[in-house]
Design a protein around this motif. Structure first.
Motif, PDB file in Angstrom:
ATOM      1  N   GLY A 116       0.778  -1.227   0.000  1.00 23.85           N
ATOM      2  CA  GLY A 116       0.000   0.000   0.000  1.00 23.85           C
ATOM      3  C   GLY A 116       0.809   1.276   0.000  1.00 23.85           C
ATOM      4  N   THR A 117       2.108   1.192  -0.327  1.00 21.74           N
ATOM      5  CA  THR A 117       2.953   2.382  -0.361  1.00 21.74           C
ATOM      6  C   THR A 117       3.722   2.428  -1.673  1.00 21.74           C
ATOM      7  OG1 THR A 117       4.796   1.239   0.731  1.00 21.74           O
ATOM      8  CG2 THR A 117       3.220   2.417   2.141  1.00 21.74           C
ATOM      9  N   LEU A 118       4.086   3.639  -2.075  1.00 20.18           N
ATOM     10  CA  LEU A 118       4.858   3.791  -3.304  1.00 20.18           C
ATOM     11  C   LEU A 118       6.254   3.206  -3.132  1.00 20.18           C
ATOM     12  CD1 LEU A 118       4.524   5.073  -6.137  1.00 20.18           C
ATOM     13  CD2 LEU A 118       5.726   7.079  -5.259  1.00 20.18           C
ATOM     14  N   THR A 119       6.829   3.358  -1.938  1.00 18.94           N
ATOM     15  CA  THR A 119       8.154   2.784  -1.685  1.00 18.94           C
ATOM     16  C   THR A 119       8.105   1.262  -1.752  1.00 18.94           C
ATOM     17  OG1 THR A 119       7.670   2.987   0.665  1.00 18.94           O
ATOM     18  CG2 THR A 119       9.003   4.700  -0.314  1.00 18.94           C
ATOM     19  N   GLY A 120       7.041   0.670  -1.194  1.00 17.90           N
ATOM     20  CA  GLY A 120       6.887  -0.777  -1.272  1.00 17.90           C
ATOM     21  C   GLY A 120       6.731  -1.256  -2.702  1.00 17.90           C
TER      22      GLY A 120
ATOM     23  N   ALA B 277       2.013   9.524 -12.578  1.00 19.72           N
ATOM     24  CA  ALA B 277       1.639  10.881 -12.988  1.00 19.72           C
ATOM     25  C   ALA B 277       0.926  11.635 -11.878  1.00 19.72           C
ATOM     26  CB  ALA B 277       0.746  10.827 -14.237  1.00 19.72           C
ATOM     27  N   ASP B 278       0.325  10.895 -10.932  1.00 18.27           N
ATOM     28  CA  ASP B 278      -0.403  11.550  -9.836  1.00 18.27           C
ATOM     29  C   ASP B 278      -0.340  10.640  -8.617  1.00 18.27           C
ATOM     30  OD1 ASP B 278      -1.976  13.059  -8.213  1.00 18.27           O
ATOM     31  OD2 ASP B 278      -3.831  12.799  -9.338  1.00 18.27           O
ATOM     32  N   VAL B 279       0.631  10.884  -7.752  1.00 19.46           N
ATOM     33  CA  VAL B 279       0.829  10.011  -6.592  1.00 19.46           C
ATOM     34  C   VAL B 279      -0.333  10.114  -5.609  1.00 19.46           C
ATOM     35  CG1 VAL B 279       2.141  11.753  -5.310  1.00 19.46           C
ATOM     36  CG2 VAL B 279       2.506   9.338  -4.828  1.00 19.46           C
ATOM     37  N   ALA B 280      -1.009  11.250  -5.568  1.00 17.13           N
ATOM     38  CA  ALA B 280      -2.105  11.422  -4.613  1.00 17.13           C
ATOM     39  C   ALA B 280      -3.279  10.504  -4.913  1.00 17.13           C
ATOM     40  CB  ALA B 280      -2.576  12.876  -4.602  1.00 17.13           C
ATOM     41  N   SER B 281      -3.441  10.104  -6.167  1.00 15.51           N
ATOM     42  CA  SER B 281      -4.558   9.218  -6.533  1.00 15.51           C
ATOM     43  C   SER B 281      -4.078   7.895  -7.110  1.00 15.51           C
ATOM     44  CB  SER B 281      -5.463   9.922  -7.552  1.00 15.51           C
ATOM     45  OG  SER B 281      -4.734  10.255  -8.732  1.00 15.51           O
ATOM     46  N   ASP B 282      -2.818   7.575  -6.930  1.00 16.98           N
ATOM     47  CA  ASP B 282      -2.282   6.323  -7.467  1.00 16.98           C
ATOM     48  C   ASP B 282      -2.906   5.141  -6.716  1.00 16.98           C
ATOM     49  OD1 ASP B 282      -0.353   4.003  -7.810  1.00 16.98           O
ATOM     50  OD2 ASP B 282       0.641   5.512  -9.043  1.00 16.98           O
ATOM     51  N   PRO B 283      -3.441   4.145  -7.441  1.00 12.99           N
ATOM     52  CA  PRO B 283      -4.087   3.007  -6.765  1.00 12.99           C
ATOM     53  C   PRO B 283      -3.129   2.167  -5.932  1.00 12.99           C
ATOM     54  CG  PRO B 283      -3.890   2.614  -9.139  1.00 12.99           C
ATOM     55  CD  PRO B 283      -3.521   4.044  -8.913  1.00 12.99           C
TER      56      PRO B 283
ATOM     57  N   PRO C  58      -2.698   7.679   2.432  1.00 11.65           N
ATOM     58  CA  PRO C  58      -2.593   8.443   1.172  1.00 11.65           C
ATOM     59  C   PRO C  58      -2.637   9.954   1.389  1.00 11.65           C
ATOM     60  CG  PRO C  58      -4.781   7.482   1.404  1.00 11.65           C
ATOM     61  CD  PRO C  58      -3.953   6.910   2.517  1.00 11.65           C
ATOM     62  N   GLU C  59      -3.153  10.387   2.559  1.00 12.59           N
ATOM     63  CA  GLU C  59      -3.220  11.833   2.816  1.00 12.59           C
ATOM     64  C   GLU C  59      -1.836  12.475   2.898  1.00 12.59           C
ATOM     65  OE1 GLU C  59      -3.622   9.562   6.744  1.00 12.59           O
ATOM     66  OE2 GLU C  59      -4.467   9.471   4.714  1.00 12.59           O
ATOM     67  N   ARG C  60      -0.796  11.649   3.096  1.00 11.49           N
ATOM     68  CA  ARG C  60       0.552  12.212   3.131  1.00 11.49           C
ATOM     69  C   ARG C  60       0.927  12.869   1.804  1.00 11.49           C
ATOM     70  NH1 ARG C  60       4.814   8.639   3.556  1.00 11.49           N
ATOM     71  NH2 ARG C  60       3.566   7.098   2.463  1.00 11.49           N
ATOM     72  N   TRP C  61       0.292  12.438   0.717  1.00 11.82           N
ATOM     73  CA  TRP C  61       0.637  12.931  -0.613  1.00 11.82           C
ATOM     74  C   TRP C  61      -0.332  13.991  -1.115  1.00 11.82           C
ATOM     75  CZ3 TRP C  61       5.313  11.497  -1.821  1.00 11.82           C
ATOM     76  CH2 TRP C  61       5.810  10.284  -1.333  1.00 11.82           C
ATOM     77  N   LYS C  62      -1.138  14.537  -0.239  1.00  8.30           N
ATOM     78  CA  LYS C  62      -2.107  15.557  -0.665  1.00  8.30           C
ATOM     79  C   LYS C  62      -1.373  16.761  -1.263  1.00  8.30           C
ATOM     80  CE  LYS C  62      -6.018  18.315   0.973  1.00  8.30           C
ATOM     81  NZ  LYS C  62      -6.833  18.703   2.147  1.00  8.30           N
ATOM     82  N   GLY C  63      -1.840  17.200  -2.426  1.00  7.28           N
ATOM     83  CA  GLY C  63      -1.221  18.337  -3.100  1.00  7.28           C
ATOM     84  C   GLY C  63      -0.066  17.968  -4.012  1.00  7.28           C
ATOM     85  N   MET C  64       0.337  16.695  -4.009  1.00  6.46           N
ATOM     86  CA  MET C  64       1.433  16.236  -4.868  1.00  6.46           C
ATOM     87  C   MET C  64       0.877  15.635  -6.165  1.00  6.46           C
ATOM     88  SD  MET C  64       4.374  16.902  -3.600  1.00  6.46           S
ATOM     89  CE  MET C  64       4.198  18.256  -2.437  1.00  6.46           C
ATOM     90  N   GLY C  65       1.659  15.671  -7.204  1.00  8.71           N
ATOM     91  CA  GLY C  65       1.255  15.129  -8.505  1.00  8.71           C
ATOM     92  C   GLY C  65       2.250  14.113  -9.028  1.00  8.71           C
ATOM     93  N   PRO C  66       3.069  14.469 -10.013  1.00  8.86           N
ATOM     94  CA  PRO C  66       4.046  13.506 -10.566  1.00  8.86           C
ATOM     95  C   PRO C  66       5.059  13.071  -9.510  1.00  8.86           C
ATOM     96  CG  PRO C  66       3.789  15.407 -12.007  1.00  8.86           C
ATOM     97  CD  PRO C  66       3.092  15.749 -10.735  1.00  8.86           C
ATOM     98  N   ALA C  67       5.408  11.800  -9.520  1.00  8.00           N
ATOM     99  CA  ALA C  67       6.380  11.270  -8.544  1.00  8.00           C
ATOM    100  C   ALA C  67       7.154  10.128  -9.166  1.00  8.00           C
ATOM    101  CB  ALA C  67       5.677  10.803  -7.268  1.00  8.00           C
TER     102      ALA C  67
END
Length: 573
Positions: A276-280, A292-298, A304-313
């Motif tokens: 459930g994490t991008l690092t994982g 393209a959008d880490v805030a809504s990446d499945p 996921p609130e940690r990435w609020k306001g962020m986009g490309p990652a």
């Protein structure tokens, strides 16, 4: 009649000669115009080819196109990965008109027609084309239109759009040919600018990697070098946020050891699962991953609130041949352009270099630890073979001298001195046991090391480095189970300071004295309010009570909070 015939015969050839001269002059004007346009085209090609900065190349292409075909307005649309316009540069539209028009086009309507069908397109009237949507409010009037694609190595990079030929004329086939020729030269110039930019980016990555390795091998602290790595990566990729998550030894957990940039506080000190994490996801893939959008990446379902306001990652593992050590994450704010492949292509090599440097630093630390342990063995031998034997001999001498002393008070003082020597011998033996504990058990670092590590791990969340003072036989008189409790209490207490105290400094004092362990944490924060949260303090109090100890809170004279956690040590006799 006969007199008029010569005059008429002379007039006809003269008229024919005038017509021929006019035709010749017209052809000369055409030749001159053609030569002038060719010179203009050549100058435009040379001008575009001189520049190596991509943004300037695109600007010169658009300006040259407007001049060559005598258009009032020109634009260059750059096509993004989603086949929509990622950039839209205009010439002829003022800043005030831009502000009135609003958002730039995304690539629909007639502009999208050239994206879908990359062929030259020439129109007398824009509004007559089936794909035309019309113009938004406050848009300048435009009628005639000429568009050509710009290709780079056979791939369409974007399109040139020219409108409103001056003088009310229409764009002709010659205009189309000139603009198509410019587009070919533009493709070469864009390719050169891209290659130059890629070389510059690679040089910056190589320089950053060399600086990183040099810092670690020179003995700089790991936190300092990680911060250097993150700053360089953010600078090269123009990322708004950078995060380093490292794997916790012996577990599958990740811990946010460092975060810099926008929203960094949401990532510092956070413990993360792999699922459930991008690092994982990056660790599972074993390679660089992009979103393209880490805030809504499945893939991001944990906090996921940690990435609020962020986009490309982008996330890349910090890996060596021995396995992964953690993950480096870089992110831009929502609405910014995604990371281009050429700017992040060297990132895996940089991350691998960073991981290798960390591995070498660990080996250096291990070698230093071996040297330290050898010194401890030598000190322990010297204490046992020299100090204890001398103290024991002194004690025996004093005991034998007692029978020669008749004064009761002197006898009592000698007895006390002998007792003190016995106590000193016990302390030295306990110290020797502590120095040699690494040989007797394989339990790893003692309470001193764990307390120091816990204080260091809290630095990113606190925003400052707390002072730490330790006294007594922490590694010998404190059982391992109690030491684990102390470390847990220290960690939670520092977390409370970071979350609630708003402090700028803190002092940690850990003392073992007179068969009692006392942990004191003092900060200069806002203190504990009457209605503040108490769940964390309740947990600390319960830990103390389970060990027959107690927790007390006080307000120092200078303000802030003083927390004292004290427990008795078990009898080791």
């Amino acid at each position: 009649m006969n007199a008029e015939e010569p005059a008429l015969s002379e007039t006809v050839p003269r008229l024919r000669l005038d017509v021929l001269l006019e035709e010749l002059q017209a052809q000369i004007r055409v030749v001159r115009d053609t030569r002038g346009r060719l010179h203009g085209l050549l100058e435009a090609v040379l001008s575009v080819g001189r520049e190596l900065d991509l943004s300037q190349v695109l600007r010169h292409i658009t300006e040259a196109a407007v001049v060559l075909v005598d258009a009032q307005y020109g634009a260059l649309g750059v096509i993004g990965p989603d086949q929509r316009l990622a950039q839209f540069l205009t010439v002829g539209v003022s800043d005030a008109e831009h502000a009135q028009i609003g958002a730039l086009p995304a690539g629909h309507g007639l502009l999208g027609e050239l994206i879908s069908h990359p062929q030259p397109l020439r129109l007398r009237e824009l509004s007559e084309h089936p794909a035309s949507y019309g113009f938004p409010p406050h848009h300048p009037p435009m009628r005639s239109f000429l568009g050509v694609p710009v290709s780079v190595r056979g791939v369409v990079f974007g399109n040139l759009y020219l409108t409103q030929k001056r003088g009310g004329a229409q764009f002709d086939a010659e205009d189309e040919a000139v603009l198509s020729t410019l587009a070919v030269a533009a493709g070469v110039a864009i390719d050169n600018a891209r290659l130059y930019a890629e070389v510059q980016v690679r040089e910056r990555w190589l320089a950053a990697g060399a600086e990183l390795t040099s810092g670690l091998l020179s003995g700089a602290p790991e936190t300092t070098v990680l911060e250097l790595m993150l700053n360089r990566a953010r600078d090269i990729t123009s990322a708004d946020l950078g995060v380093v998550d490292l794997l916790t030894p012996g577990t599958q957990e990740l811990r946010g050891v460092l975060a810099l940039g926008e929203g960094a506080t949401l990532h510092r000190g956070v413990r993360l699962p792999r699922e459930g994490t991008l690092t994982g996801a990056a660790l599972a893939a074993g390679q660089l991953i992009v979103t393209a959008d880490v805030a809504s990446d499945p893939r991001v379902t944990y906090l996921p609130e940690r990435w609020k306001g962020m986009g490309p990652a982008v996330a890349v593992p910090l890996s060596t041949s021995d396995g992964a050590r953690g993950v480096l994450v870089l992110a831009r704010t929502a609405g910014r352009t995604p990371f281009a492949p050429e700017e992040i292509a060297p990132l895996p090599g940089f991350a691998g270099q960073a991981a290798l440097a960390l591995e070498l630093a660990d080996r250096r630390k291990a070698a230093e630890q071996v040297s330290l342990l050898e010194d401890r063995d030598r000190i322990a031998r010297d204490l046992h073979d020299l100090a204890i034997q001398r103290l024991f001999a002194t004690g025996m001498t004093l005991q034998s001298a007692k029978r020669f002393v008749e004064h009761p008070e002197a006898t009592e003082r000698i007895s006390r001195a002998v007792d003190d020597l016995d106590t000193t011998i016990k302390i030295i033996r306990s110290t020797i046991f502590g120095l040699r504990a690494h040989d007797a058990t394989a339990v790893g670092p003692g309470l001193r090391a764990h307390a120091s590590q816990t204080a260091e791990e809290a630095i990113p969340a606190l925003g400052f480095t707390p002072s730490l003072r330790m006294e007594g036989l922490l590694d010998t008189d404190v059982p391992h189970t109690m030491a684990d409790e102390v470390v847990a209490v220290l960690s939670e207490a520092l977390a409370n300071v970071a979350r609630h105290a708003h402090a700028s400094s803190a002092e940690i004092v850990l003392i073992v004295r007179k068969e009692r362990l006392t942990l004191t944490i003092t900060d200069d924060g806002v203190g504990i309010g009457a209605g503040g949260p108490r769940s964390g303090l309740r947990n600390l109090s319960e830990r103390a009570q389970n060990l027959d100890g107690d927790l007390t809170l006080a307000v120092p004279a200078e303000g802030g909070t003083l927390l004292r956690w004290a427990v008795p040590l078990p009898d080791r006799r």
